[in-house]
Scaffold this motif. Structure first.
Motif, PDB file in Angstrom:
ATOM      1  N   ASN A  26      40.808  30.164  36.231  1.00  0.00           N
ATOM      2  CA  ASN A  26      42.191  29.769  35.960  1.00  0.00           C
ATOM      3  C   ASN A  26      43.067  29.926  37.198  1.00  0.00           C
ATOM      4  OD1 ASN A  26      41.743  29.035  33.314  1.00  0.00           O
ATOM      5  ND2 ASN A  26      42.396  30.990  32.468  1.00  0.00           N
ATOM      6  N   ALA A  27      42.854  31.014  37.940  1.00  0.00           N
ATOM      7  CA  ALA A  27      43.628  31.226  39.170  1.00  0.00           C
ATOM      8  C   ALA A  27      43.284  30.159  40.202  1.00  0.00           C
ATOM      9  CB  ALA A  27      43.370  32.628  39.724  1.00  0.00           C
ATOM     10  N   ARG A  28      42.019  29.788  40.258  1.00  0.00           N
ATOM     11  CA  ARG A  28      41.606  28.725  41.191  1.00  0.00           C
ATOM     12  C   ARG A  28      42.360  27.440  40.870  1.00  0.00           C
ATOM     13  NH1 ARG A  28      37.578  27.709  44.690  1.00  0.00           N
ATOM     14  NH2 ARG A  28      36.341  29.554  44.182  1.00  0.00           N
ATOM     15  N   GLU A  29      42.433  27.122  39.591  1.00  0.00           N
ATOM     16  CA  GLU A  29      43.132  25.906  39.161  1.00  0.00           C
ATOM     17  C   GLU A  29      44.645  26.025  39.387  1.00  0.00           C
ATOM     18  OE1 GLU A  29      43.912  23.785  34.926  1.00  0.00           O
ATOM     19  OE2 GLU A  29      41.812  24.251  35.397  1.00  0.00           O
ATOM     20  N   LYS A  30      45.217  27.148  38.986  1.00  0.00           N
ATOM     21  CA  LYS A  30      46.670  27.355  39.098  1.00  0.00           C
ATOM     22  C   LYS A  30      47.153  27.237  40.538  1.00  0.00           C
ATOM     23  CE  LYS A  30      50.295  30.736  38.080  1.00  0.00           C
ATOM     24  NZ  LYS A  30      50.594  32.046  37.477  1.00  0.00           N
ATOM     25  N   ILE A  33      42.994  25.961  44.508  1.00  0.00           N
ATOM     26  CA  ILE A  33      41.995  26.370  45.498  1.00  0.00           C
ATOM     27  C   ILE A  33      40.725  25.585  45.178  1.00  0.00           C
ATOM     28  CG2 ILE A  33      40.734  28.301  46.526  1.00  0.00           C
ATOM     29  CD1 ILE A  33      43.791  28.658  46.683  1.00  0.00           C
ATOM     30  N   SER A  34      40.437  24.582  45.983  1.00  0.00           N
ATOM     31  CA  SER A  34      39.283  23.728  45.721  1.00  0.00           C
ATOM     32  C   SER A  34      37.990  24.430  46.103  1.00  0.00           C
ATOM     33  CB  SER A  34      39.401  22.419  46.510  1.00  0.00           C
ATOM     34  OG  SER A  34      40.559  21.720  46.101  1.00  0.00           O
ATOM     35  N   ALA A  35      36.983  24.319  45.234  1.00  0.00           N
ATOM     36  CA  ALA A  35      35.658  24.854  45.544  1.00  0.00           C
ATOM     37  C   ALA A  35      35.112  24.100  46.749  1.00  0.00           C
ATOM     38  CB  ALA A  35      34.741  24.709  44.353  1.00  0.00           C
ATOM     39  N   PRO A  36      34.416  24.738  47.637  1.00  0.00           N
ATOM     40  CA  PRO A  36      33.874  26.086  47.584  1.00  0.00           C
ATOM     41  C   PRO A  36      34.764  27.154  48.227  1.00  0.00           C
ATOM     42  CG  PRO A  36      32.903  24.976  49.444  1.00  0.00           C
ATOM     43  CD  PRO A  36      33.851  23.983  48.780  1.00  0.00           C
ATOM     44  N   ALA A  37      36.007  26.840  48.514  1.00  0.00           N
ATOM     45  CA  ALA A  37      36.897  27.810  49.165  1.00  0.00           C
ATOM     46  C   ALA A  37      37.044  29.070  48.307  1.00  0.00           C
ATOM     47  CB  ALA A  37      38.258  27.186  49.416  1.00  0.00           C
ATOM     48  N   VAL A  38      37.107  30.216  48.958  1.00  0.00           N
ATOM     49  CA  VAL A  38      37.296  31.481  48.249  1.00  0.00           C
ATOM     50  C   VAL A  38      38.492  32.244  48.814  1.00  0.00           C
ATOM     51  CG1 VAL A  38      34.923  31.696  47.464  1.00  0.00           C
ATOM     52  CG2 VAL A  38      35.573  32.656  49.685  1.00  0.00           C
ATOM     53  N   THR A  39      39.313  31.543  49.590  1.00  0.00           N
ATOM     54  CA  THR A  39      40.541  32.140  50.104  1.00  0.00           C
ATOM     55  C   THR A  39      41.684  31.181  49.839  1.00  0.00           C
ATOM     56  OG1 THR A  39      40.211  31.204  52.302  1.00  0.00           O
ATOM     57  CG2 THR A  39      39.350  33.423  51.932  1.00  0.00           C
ATOM     58  N   GLY A  40      42.861  31.733  49.854  1.00  0.00           N
ATOM     59  CA  GLY A  40      44.054  30.930  49.604  1.00  0.00           C
ATOM     60  C   GLY A  40      45.165  31.833  49.132  1.00  0.00           C
ATOM     61  N   PRO A  42      46.975  34.853  47.390  1.00  0.00           N
ATOM     62  CA  PRO A  42      46.536  36.232  47.125  1.00  0.00           C
ATOM     63  C   PRO A  42      46.199  36.506  45.656  1.00  0.00           C
ATOM     64  CG  PRO A  42      48.439  36.236  48.574  1.00  0.00           C
ATOM     65  CD  PRO A  42      48.250  34.822  48.127  1.00  0.00           C
ATOM     66  N   GLU A  43      46.898  35.875  44.728  1.00  0.00           N
ATOM     67  CA  GLU A  43      46.596  36.063  43.298  1.00  0.00           C
ATOM     68  C   GLU A  43      45.182  35.564  42.988  1.00  0.00           C
ATOM     69  OE1 GLU A  43      48.592  37.415  40.817  1.00  0.00           O
ATOM     70  OE2 GLU A  43      50.107  37.907  42.303  1.00  0.00           O
ATOM     71  N   PHE A  44      44.834  34.421  43.546  1.00  0.00           N
ATOM     72  CA  PHE A  44      43.482  33.902  43.355  1.00  0.00           C
ATOM     73  C   PHE A  44      42.464  34.829  44.005  1.00  0.00           C
ATOM     74  CE2 PHE A  44      39.929  31.817  45.511  1.00  0.00           C
ATOM     75  CZ  PHE A  44      39.154  31.542  44.397  1.00  0.00           C
ATOM     76  N   GLU A  45      42.738  35.250  45.225  1.00  0.00           N
ATOM     77  CA  GLU A  45      41.780  36.095  45.935  1.00  0.00           C
ATOM     78  C   GLU A  45      41.503  37.393  45.185  1.00  0.00           C
ATOM     79  OE1 GLU A  45      43.068  36.579  49.994  1.00  0.00           O
ATOM     80  OE2 GLU A  45      42.940  34.430  50.378  1.00  0.00           O
ATOM     81  N   ARG A  46      42.535  37.984  44.587  1.00  0.00           N
ATOM     82  CA  ARG A  46      42.320  39.215  43.825  1.00  0.00           C
ATOM     83  C   ARG A  46      41.494  38.933  42.569  1.00  0.00           C
ATOM     84  NH1 ARG A  46      47.634  40.293  45.598  1.00  0.00           N
ATOM     85  NH2 ARG A  46      48.556  39.761  43.588  1.00  0.00           N
ATOM     86  N   ALA A  47      41.810  37.849  41.870  1.00  0.00           N
ATOM     87  CA  ALA A  47      41.035  37.502  40.663  1.00  0.00           C
ATOM     88  C   ALA A  47      39.581  37.210  41.032  1.00  0.00           C
ATOM     89  CB  ALA A  47      41.661  36.300  39.962  1.00  0.00           C
ATOM     90  N   PHE A  48      39.378  36.529  42.131  1.00  0.00           N
ATOM     91  CA  PHE A  48      38.023  36.213  42.589  1.00  0.00           C
ATOM     92  C   PHE A  48      37.263  37.491  42.947  1.00  0.00           C
ATOM     93  CE2 PHE A  48      35.026  35.046  45.992  1.00  0.00           C
ATOM     94  CZ  PHE A  48      34.236  34.145  45.282  1.00  0.00           C
ATOM     95  N   ARG A  49      37.933  38.441  43.622  1.00  0.00           N
ATOM     96  CA  ARG A  49      37.265  39.694  43.983  1.00  0.00           C
ATOM     97  C   ARG A  49      36.933  40.532  42.755  1.00  0.00           C
ATOM     98  NH1 ARG A  49      33.842  39.836  46.506  1.00  0.00           N
ATOM     99  NH2 ARG A  49      33.827  42.092  46.418  1.00  0.00           N
ATOM    100  N   VAL A  50      37.798  40.522  41.752  1.00  0.00           N
ATOM    101  CA  VAL A  50      37.479  41.237  40.509  1.00  0.00           C
ATOM    102  C   VAL A  50      36.203  40.661  39.915  1.00  0.00           C
ATOM    103  CG1 VAL A  50      38.205  41.623  38.114  1.00  0.00           C
ATOM    104  CG2 VAL A  50      39.815  42.014  39.985  1.00  0.00           C
ATOM    105  N   ALA A  92      40.113  46.159  37.242  1.00  0.00           N
ATOM    106  CA  ALA A  92      40.692  44.814  37.217  1.00  0.00           C
ATOM    107  C   ALA A  92      42.209  44.867  37.090  1.00  0.00           C
ATOM    108  CB  ALA A  92      40.096  44.004  36.074  1.00  0.00           C
ATOM    109  N   ARG A  93      42.700  45.671  36.179  1.00  0.00           N
ATOM    110  CA  ARG A  93      44.157  45.768  35.990  1.00  0.00           C
ATOM    111  C   ARG A  93      44.830  46.213  37.281  1.00  0.00           C
ATOM    112  NH1 ARG A  93      46.125  48.735  30.860  1.00  0.00           N
ATOM    113  NH2 ARG A  93      48.017  47.730  31.573  1.00  0.00           N
ATOM    114  N   GLY A  94      44.236  47.199  37.948  1.00  0.00           N
ATOM    115  CA  GLY A  94      44.794  47.650  39.211  1.00  0.00           C
ATOM    116  C   GLY A  94      44.741  46.578  40.281  1.00  0.00           C
ATOM    117  N   TYR A  95      43.592  45.935  40.403  1.00  0.00           N
ATOM    118  CA  TYR A  95      43.409  44.927  41.452  1.00  0.00           C
ATOM    119  C   TYR A  95      44.305  43.721  41.218  1.00  0.00           C
ATOM    120  CZ  TYR A  95      40.496  43.387  45.409  1.00  0.00           C
ATOM    121  OH  TYR A  95      40.027  43.039  46.645  1.00  0.00           O
ATOM    122  N   TYR A  96      44.461  43.290  39.963  1.00  0.00           N
ATOM    123  CA  TYR A  96      45.348  42.165  39.684  1.00  0.00           C
ATOM    124  C   TYR A  96      46.774  42.478  40.133  1.00  0.00           C
ATOM    125  CZ  TYR A  96      41.687  40.142  36.676  1.00  0.00           C
ATOM    126  OH  TYR A  96      40.518  39.613  36.178  1.00  0.00           O
TER     127      TYR A  96
END
Length: 131
Positions: A26-30, A33-40, A42-50, A92-96
């Motif tokens: 959902n964060a990728r879509e919001k 952030i087009s696949a295969p990118a994994v950066t962009g 910060p909200e997406f990056e945190r969700a991806f790292r979780v 997850a709650r902390g990282y988000y």
């Protein structure tokens, strides 16, 4: 010997991973952030790292959970497994919220995984000696 408690905890852990994957998607879509990118964003990056860190932790947690259940105790394995799940939720709650707030949940889940693996090793080793 069936281990229904261990199976339930396994399913709960996998359901939690599904939720984390869904949130990352959902964060990728919001944040577009087009696949295969994994950066962009910060909200997406945190969700991806979780999501990714939980996947990385499942590699140690699931075998440890089942081996501890088999060689030591299904109820104890399940209890420690629930602690791991609680740790991942806290992580997850902390990282988000902010990356620096992930530490306590990470430590809780890693200690639970370590207890399962070490307990499984000890339990298996004890089975080597005749009663």
């Amino acid at each position: 010997m069936p281990h229904p408690l261990t199976a339930i905890v396994t399913c709960l852990a996998l359901m939690l991973y599904f939720v984390f994957s869904w949130k990352a998607g959902n964060a990728r879509e919001k944040y577009r952030i087009s696949a295969p990118a994994v950066t962009g964003h910060p909200e997406f990056e945190r969700a991806f790292r979780v999501q990714q860190n939980t996947l990385e932790n499942l590699i140690m947690f699931l075998p440890g959970l089942w081996m501890f259940s088999w060689y030591v105790s299904p109820p104890w394995a399940s209890g420690i497994g629930l602690v791991w799940i609680a740790g991942r939720i806290l992580y997850a709650r902390g990282y988000y919220a902010a990356a620096e707030k992930r530490g306590l949940g990470f430590r809780i889940s890693m200690l639970a995984s370590g207890a399962l693996v070490i307990g499984a090793i000890i339990g298996a080793a004890l089975k080597l000696w005749p009663q």
